[in-house]
Write an enzyme that holds these catalytic residues in place. Structure first.
Site, short mmCIF file in Angstrom:
data_model
loop_
_atom_site.label_atom_id
_atom_site.label_comp_id
_atom_site.label_asym_id
_atom_site.label_seq_id
_atom_site.Cartn_x
_atom_site.Cartn_y
_atom_site.Cartn_z
CB SER A 1 -39.45 -34.01 -32.55
OG SER A 1 -38.11 -33.68 -32.88
CE1 TYR B 1 -23.91 -37.68 -36.15
CE2 TYR B 1 -22.81 -38.88 -37.92
CZ TYR B 1 -23.93 -38.65 -37.14
OH TYR B 1 -25.08 -39.38 -37.36
CB ALA B 2 -16.34 -39.77 -37.13
CE LYS C 1 -24.60 -40.57 -34.07
NZ LYS C 1 -25.79 -40.86 -33.24
CB ILE D 1 -31.30 -42.47 -43.65
CG1 ILE D 1 -30.51 -43.69 -43.12
CG2 ILE D 1 -32.80 -42.70 -43.51
CD1 ILE D 1 -30.79 -44.99 -43.81
#
Length: 244
Positions: A13, A152-153, A156, A185
């Site tokens: 989205s 998060y690390a 991932k 990014i």
């Protein structure tokens, strides 16, 4: 090579997922969009402006039955699933000492278990087709770790291990599985950073700038169209992490 193929993009989205969906549409693929809420009609119209078809499936991929619904509906709508891009992900940054069990498990459930759920469902379809491409969105944080991002690390890094295992399991049937590890990014996630933090981050990047969502989208198309790359992690990070 992508014309009339079916591409499923989870978490499409906004941000990277949205850019990936648009880039594959521009290459001639039909797109199955996914999110937890209602369809983005403007995005559907933009995709169909490329002369392809778009279909939206509301599903929270951390739940196995919803991930199954997403993949099976994609197959029922377009007749195949040729490319699966696992982009859905969340963050909940806190130092380890302040991170609750729920903070940790919620991020792993979406980022890692969600990726497993869609792969498990799509694998049977791709095995029957004897073709297919799976691309999982990891992060440079999964390679280096980062203070305040243990959950998060870990998620991932887990995506990278999952990617390599799936690549080995499915390669004999002509199915590739790779990961993309973006660095900094320009997205809504980095927009909230202070100018001071942004400048400090850019100081760690040899190219001295953040990447764009289009940079990641181009990497996804590259991996989807190369049939002799599998089990790899492609860093899209301006040189921030250079593997030996």
């Amino acid at each position: 090579m992508l014309k009339d193929k079916t591409v499923v993009v989870t978490g499409s989205s906004r941000g990277i997922g949205r850019a990936i969906a648009l880039r594959f549409a521009a290459a001639g693929a039909n797109i199955v969009l996914n999110g937890r809420k209602e369809a983005d009609q403007a995005l559907i119209a933009e995709i169909e402006g490329f002369g392809v078809k778009a279909h939206f499936v509301a599903a929270d991929v951390q739940h196995h039955e919803e991930a199954q619904k997403l993949i099976n509906e994609a197959k029922a709508t377009f007749g195949s699933v040729d490319v699966l891009i696992n982009n859905a992900g969340i963050t909940n940054d806190k130092l380890v000492m302040r991170m609750s069990q729920e903070d940790f498990s919620n991020v792993l459930n979406v980022n890692l278990t969600g990726t497993f759920n869609t792969i498990q469902t799509v694998s049977s379809i791709m095995l029957k087709q004897k073709s297919g491409t799976i691309i999982n969105l990891s992060s440079v944080v999964g390679l280096t770790g980062n203070a305040g991002q243990a959950n998060y690390a870990a998620s991932k890094a887990g995506v990278i291990g999952l990617t390599k295992s799936v690549a080995r399991e499915l390669a004999s049937r002509g199915i590739t599985c790779n990961a993309i590890a973006p660095g900094y990014i320009d997205t809504e996630m980095t927009d909230v950073l202070s100018d001071k933090v942004k400048e400090a981050a850019k100081g760690q990047i040899p190219l001295k700038r953040f990447g764009s969502v289009e940079d990641v989208a181009e990497a996804a198309v590259f991996l989807a169209t190369n049939r002799y790359i599998t089990g790899q992690v492609l860093n899209v990070d301006g040189g921030m992490v250079m593997n030996g």
